[in-house]
Design a protein around this motif. Structure first.
Motif, short mmCIF file in Angstrom:
data_model
loop_
_atom_site.label_atom_id
_atom_site.label_comp_id
_atom_site.label_asym_id
_atom_site.label_seq_id
_atom_site.Cartn_x
_atom_site.Cartn_y
_atom_site.Cartn_z
N SER A 135 0.78 -1.07 -0.07
CA SER A 135 -0.02 -0.01 0.10
C SER A 135 0.91 1.28 -0.03
CB SER A 135 -1.09 -0.14 1.27
OG SER A 135 -0.26 -0.01 2.28
N VAL A 136 2.27 1.33 0.04
CA VAL A 136 3.16 2.29 0.00
C VAL A 136 3.84 2.32 -1.24
CG1 VAL A 136 3.04 3.19 2.40
CG2 VAL A 136 4.71 1.51 1.62
N GLU A 137 3.80 1.22 -2.06
CA GLU A 137 4.37 1.24 -3.33
C GLU A 137 4.34 2.43 -4.07
OE1 GLU A 137 4.33 -3.68 -3.65
OE2 GLU A 137 3.54 -2.26 -5.19
N LEU A 138 5.33 2.94 -4.81
CA LEU A 138 5.53 4.19 -5.48
C LEU A 138 4.47 4.21 -6.66
CD1 LEU A 138 9.15 5.16 -6.17
CD2 LEU A 138 7.65 6.48 -5.30
N ALA A 139 4.28 3.24 -7.36
CA ALA A 139 3.26 3.16 -8.34
C ALA A 139 1.99 3.47 -8.02
CB ALA A 139 3.30 2.00 -9.21
N ARG A 185 -15.84 4.03 -8.55
CA ARG A 185 -15.09 4.95 -9.72
C ARG A 185 -13.71 5.08 -9.30
NH1 ARG A 185 -19.40 8.24 -8.02
NH2 ARG A 185 -18.12 9.67 -6.91
N ALA A 186 -13.29 5.11 -7.91
CA ALA A 186 -11.78 5.36 -7.61
C ALA A 186 -10.95 3.84 -8.09
CB ALA A 186 -11.56 5.59 -6.25
N ARG A 187 -11.42 2.92 -7.88
CA ARG A 187 -10.94 1.74 -8.15
C ARG A 187 -10.45 1.64 -9.65
NH1 ARG A 187 -14.20 -1.08 -4.44
NH2 ARG A 187 -15.92 -1.83 -6.12
N ALA A 188 -11.44 1.97 -10.59
CA ALA A 188 -11.36 1.92 -12.04
C ALA A 188 -10.25 2.81 -12.46
CB ALA A 188 -12.65 2.40 -12.46
N VAL A 189 -10.23 4.14 -11.84
CA VAL A 189 -9.01 5.09 -12.33
C VAL A 189 -7.82 4.30 -11.75
CG1 VAL A 189 -8.11 7.11 -11.73
CG2 VAL A 189 -10.53 7.11 -12.09
N VAL A 190 -7.56 3.71 -10.71
CA VAL A 190 -6.25 3.34 -10.20
C VAL A 190 -5.84 1.83 -10.88
CG1 VAL A 190 -5.04 2.29 -8.01
CG2 VAL A 190 -6.57 4.25 -7.88
N ARG A 191 -6.97 1.40 -11.20
CA ARG A 191 -6.41 -0.01 -11.93
C ARG A 191 -6.18 0.36 -13.14
NH1 ARG A 191 -11.30 -1.91 -12.37
NH2 ARG A 191 -11.40 -2.68 -10.09
N ARG A 192 -6.48 1.34 -13.85
CA ARG A 192 -5.76 1.73 -15.34
C ARG A 192 -4.43 2.27 -15.16
NH1 ARG A 192 -11.01 4.05 -15.86
NH2 ARG A 192 -10.20 6.34 -15.66
N ARG A 193 -4.10 2.71 -14.10
CA ARG A 193 -2.69 3.23 -14.01
C ARG A 193 -1.62 2.40 -13.20
NH1 ARG A 193 -1.96 8.62 -14.97
NH2 ARG A 193 -4.03 9.63 -15.74
N MET A 194 -2.20 1.27 -12.76
CA MET A 194 -1.43 0.37 -11.92
C MET A 194 -0.74 -0.77 -12.85
SD MET A 194 -0.90 0.78 -8.86
CE MET A 194 -0.39 -0.25 -7.97
N PRO A 195 0.52 -1.31 -12.58
CA PRO A 195 0.88 -2.56 -13.29
C PRO A 195 0.06 -3.52 -13.18
CG PRO A 195 2.33 -1.94 -11.81
CD PRO A 195 1.39 -0.87 -11.64
N GLU A 196 0.34 -4.79 -13.76
CA GLU A 196 -0.52 -6.02 -13.55
C GLU A 196 -0.46 -6.51 -12.23
OE1 GLU A 196 -0.18 -8.88 -16.76
OE2 GLU A 196 -0.82 -7.52 -18.27
#
Length: 332
Positions: A135-139, A185-196
């Motif tokens: 939960s504190v990873e840079l990405a 809504r927040a999960r959708a935004v973060v999921r698009r910006r996170m690596p697999e």
């Protein structure tokens, strides 16, 4: 220790009461604000507000919920007054030439690295420790900054801190239905910006031995200024960033050129550390007499290779790590 403001109650007792929550609140403020410095300010303001308001705490909610309500609202107020923290790729396009790295962009602009706690010998819950590092990873912290403040708070409180929708609604002064909608809504935004895969999953895949081997290989190649050996450790699309300098490099070829033409103009020594739950190094640059702390580099992995060297060269950032400011050259 908080500043004494002479409210009712005993300061020592208050410190004892909130001590078990302090580090968790600190990490929460870091996720909300993307900055260790801002998080420290937010924790101080939050605990001062809690100290002042202790007499009015009636126990209708848990102490943890009450403290997180105060801290979350402090963070929302601070974030509304400051620019969103960003990565180099948010600031401008990558560069190919290495001569001009640009003037440092100062002020509350950049995502900052999080100095990891030393691992506890008696960690009672390895799964909880895994999630805490994740939960504190840079990405992840960088992705959070693309959310509006309230959505960011909802996602962290629900997904990271495991508050119920009703508890989050109480913290934010809204309804559970609104919380659930914002969370989606927040999960959708973060999921698009996170690596697999998270960095914790990547590190688990290579295993402790693979991590040690990668750290040793990176440190050896860097200290020898062995660019081909370093490039062998990188993915084809590897990035190198170095705020507060605006320049960054995208792709193994451009990263290699930058290393050869600029970085290794002087000798370096590296000390392995950990930041954001990821392998990292305190990087010491030779100034003619000593090796002085010049950067902190955080490694981001993908499929066993380094896909991002997140360098931080701001002295205000590097000095927050518990490492010496300088080291002597090795004896010959």
């Amino acid at each position: 220790m908080i500043e004494s403001m002479d409210p009712p109650g005993d300061e020592a007792a208050f410190e004892l009461l909130v001590q078990r929550h302090r580090r968790e609140i600190y990490a929460h403020c870091y996720r909300m604000l993307g900055s260790v410095q801002d998080a420290e300010d937010a924790v101080q303001e939050s605990l001062l507000a809690a100290w002042r308001g202790l007499a009015g705490f009636e126990g209708r909610s848990a102490l943890r919920t009450w403290l997180f309500r105060i801290a979350t609202n402090v963070c929302l107020r601070l974030s509304s007054r400051r620019p969103r923290r960003m990565l180099s790729s948010d600031h401008g396009p990558a560069r190919s030439g290495t001569r001009d790295l640009g003037e440092p962009v100062t002020g509350p602009v950049w995502i900052e690295p999080w100095p990891d706690d030393p691992p506890a010998d008696d960690e009672p819950d390895p799964a909880a420790a895994y999630l805490r590092r994740e939960s504190v990873e840079l990405a992840f912290v960088a992705a959070l900054q693309h959310l509006p403040g309230t959505q960011r708070a909802v996602l962290i409180l629900r997904e990271v801190l495991d508050f119920s929708a009703a508890e989050v609604a109480e913290i934010l002064g809204t309804t559970p239905a609104s919380v659930n909608s914002a969370s989606q809504r927040a999960r959708a935004v973060v999921r698009r910006r996170m690596p697999e895969r998270s960095q914790q999953a990547e590190l688990a895949a290579v295993g402790p031995g693979g991590r040690r081997a990668l750290v040793d290989a990176f440190m050896t190649a860097w200290e020898r200024a062995d660019v081909p050996a370093l490039l062998d450790l990188l993915s084809e699309d590897a990035r190198f960033t170095m705020p507060p300098l605006p320049a960054w490099f995208d792709g193994r070829e451009d990263v290699g050129r930058f290393l050869a033409e600029r970085v290794f103009a002087t000798p370096w020594r590296l000390v392995p550390i950990a930041a954001n739950g990821q392998p990292a190094f305190a990087c010491y640059q030779h100034d003619g007499e000593r090796f002085r702390l010049g950067a902190v580099n955080v490694l981001h992995l993908r499929n066993g290779r380094i896909s991002w060297i997140a360098g931080f060269v701001d002295p205000q950032v590097t000095r927050r790590f518990d490492v010496p400011g300088e080291i002597l050259p090795p004896e010959r």
